[in-house]
Design a protein around this motif. Structure first.
Motif, PDB file in Angstrom:
ATOM      1  N   LYS A   1      14.694 -25.581 -28.179  1.00 50.54           N
ATOM      2  CA  LYS A   1      13.584 -24.703 -28.840  1.00 50.54           C
ATOM      3  C   LYS A   1      12.955 -23.838 -27.649  1.00 50.54           C
TER       4      LYS A   1
ATOM      5  N   CYS B   1      10.748 -20.013 -33.869  1.00 47.08           N
ATOM      6  CA  CYS B   1      11.585 -20.591 -34.648  1.00 47.08           C
ATOM      7  C   CYS B   1      12.547 -19.439 -35.675  1.00 47.08           C
TER       8      CYS B   1
ATOM      9  N   PRO C   1      14.218 -18.485 -39.240  1.00 45.13           N
ATOM     10  CA  PRO C   1      13.654 -18.944 -40.488  1.00 45.13           C
ATOM     11  C   PRO C   1      14.620 -20.042 -41.167  1.00 45.13           C
ATOM     12  N   ASP C   2      14.076 -20.473 -41.961  1.00 44.62           N
ATOM     13  CA  ASP C   2      14.749 -21.854 -42.612  1.00 44.62           C
ATOM     14  C   ASP C   2      15.918 -21.444 -43.478  1.00 44.62           C
ATOM     15  N   ASN C   3      15.988 -20.159 -43.890  1.00 45.77           N
ATOM     16  CA  ASN C   3      16.995 -19.605 -44.522  1.00 45.77           C
ATOM     17  C   ASN C   3      18.062 -18.904 -43.707  1.00 45.77           C
ATOM     18  N   HIS C   4      17.966 -19.155 -42.601  1.00 45.74           N
ATOM     19  CA  HIS C   4      18.955 -18.751 -41.663  1.00 45.74           C
ATOM     20  C   HIS C   4      20.199 -19.484 -41.458  1.00 45.74           C
ATOM     21  N   ASP C   5      21.245 -18.959 -41.391  1.00 47.37           N
ATOM     22  CA  ASP C   5      22.656 -19.965 -41.230  1.00 47.37           C
ATOM     23  C   ASP C   5      22.647 -20.949 -40.068  1.00 47.37           C
TER      24      ASP C   5
ATOM     25  N   GLN D   1      20.420 -22.383 -36.516  1.00 49.19           N
ATOM     26  CA  GLN D   1      19.269 -22.690 -35.730  1.00 49.19           C
ATOM     27  C   GLN D   1      19.530 -23.069 -34.403  1.00 49.19           C
TER      28      GLN D   1
ATOM     29  N   ASN E   1       8.124 -13.556 -34.515  1.00 48.32           N
ATOM     30  CA  ASN E   1       8.637 -13.304 -35.654  1.00 48.32           C
ATOM     31  C   ASN E   1      10.113 -12.931 -35.668  1.00 48.32           C
TER      32      ASN E   1
END
Length: 401
Positions: free
Chosen positions: A240, A255, A257-261, A263, A296
């Protein structure tokens, strides 16, 4: 630093001559004789660099390694008019596997290397003694040509002068496995991998205030600061990136985005651009992420590979005053240059310039790029001149060709 203009006298001098003048100098060296390792003799050795040969006037034991001479000779293309300068910090070289009380021959010259950067200085070698480096995990420019290196395995910080001389060593019970370095005004911030803390020191080594991070980090690595005194820290174990106020209080996590391929896999180094963007190198995903100053997500660039624009385990990152991004492409043995928007521009230096496994990088206001690197561990610092011919309004500098 203002960009290059055709009328600049200093730049015209560089273009008028390829390398500096060969000259004779007397230097005091220490010679350790193998018959008695404890015996050291100081002596003055006078030598002159002739075309493609180093002629040593003293008949005593040679203290200059053949590898260093080969490096000098490789860059001397026109011996009658070219110039090479050996700095005042002249010292012998040692093999990477041995400790030494001296570093490489500090060769300071300005010569175009493969048409994209000027090698300015090389210093440091593997060892535990003063001025030696065992694992230069990070480097940061200070001022007046000085830089500070975090030596992970020697558990200390080394400050080097413009000439490459080690002027100060900071080492105490808290500087255990220092990893990342950030300079904020006159304060040096350091992540300690073993202590799992962030240390705040003055440039003389004194604590400015108490460290922070106890119970906050698992394996803190990269560190950077913003203009509004926030601190950005990467944690490669917790995977993190966190934001803290100046006192160390946790504010938020950055972080994807949750829809990012993808992490975060191994967020290793971080920098803040002059535009305020927070830029993170993710070694595990072989990518660079750009976030706004508020955290962001903006965009990502890079992917695994060895072609232009691709990366293999990116390490250190830094930005010039335009916001353009330099990436230490660790396993591709090069420094890659991207625009502020992540568009690939060119390879700045590569293994053909003597760069192997670059780790920490930093850039000075006058466009000198500082790199810690080494074939096994980052035990050497190379400094390159990056010279722009473009005007101040141009966003992407084009290096001296």
């Amino acid at each position: 630093m203002r960009p290059y203009k055709s009328g600049d006298k200093d730049m015209e001098k560089i273009e008028e001559k390829q390398v500096m003048e060969v000259f004779s100098t007397d230097v005091e060296q220490k010679c350790i004789y193998p018959s008695n390792p404890k015996f050291k003799e100081k002596r003055s050795t006078s030598f002159s660099l002739l075309p493609f040969r180093l002629k040593q006037k003293s008949k005593r034991k040679r203290c200059v390694s053949t590898s260093d001479i080969a490096e000098i000779e490789e860059h001397v293309s026109e011996p009658e008019s070219d110039k090479v300068m050996l700095s005042d910090d002249f010292s012998t070289s040692s093999s990477e596997g041995e400790d030494s009380d001296c570093g490489h021959v500090n060769i300071s010259f300005e010569q175009e290397v493969n048409g994209h950067a000027l090698l300015y200085k090389t210093f440091g070698c593997h060892g535990t003694r003063e001025g030696n480096i065992k694992d230069g995990s990070d480097i940061s420019y200070l001022d007046k040509g000085r830089c500070i290196v975090a030596d992970l395995l020697n558990c200390r910080l080394n400050i080097f002068s413009k000439s490459g001389r080690n002027t100060l060593t900071i080492q105490n019970e808290d500087t255990i496995e220092p990893w990342g370095i950030a300079i904020h005004e006159d304060i040096v911030l350091v992540t300690s991998r073993r202590k799992k803390l962030v240390l705040k020191l003055s440039q003389t080594g004194d604590f400015e205030e108490s460290s922070f991070g106890d119970s906050l980090f698992q394996d803190p690595c990269g560190i950077a600061t913003t203009q509004d005194h926030r601190i950005i820290i990467t944690d490669i174990q917790a995977m993190k990136v966190s934001i803290h106020d100046w006192s160390g209080k946790w504010l938020d996590d950055i972080c994807l985005p949750d829809n990012h391929d993808l992490q975060f896999k191994t967020p290793r180094y971080v920098t803040v651009s002059p535009l305020g963007d927070i830029i993170v190198s993710d070694s595990g995903n072989h990518q660079i992420y750009i976030f706004s100053s508020s955290g962001n997500f903006k965009k990502t660039f890079g992917c695994y590979g060895s072609n232009d624009g691709q990366l293999k385990v990116p390490y250190g990152i830094c930005c010039d005053k335009f916001g353009n991004i330099f990436v230490a492409d660790h396993y591709n043995d090069r420094i890659s240059f991207f625009s502020k928007d992540g568009e690939f521009v060119r390879q700045v230096v590569t293994k053909h310039d003597g760069i192997f496994h670059p780790q920490g990088i930093s850039i000075s206001p006058d466009m000198k790029l500082f790199i810690t690197h080494g074939s096994l561990k980052a035990c050497e610092v190379k400094v390159f001149n990056l010279i722009s011919r473009f005007k101040e309004k141009d966003v992407i500098p084009v290096f001296h060709l």
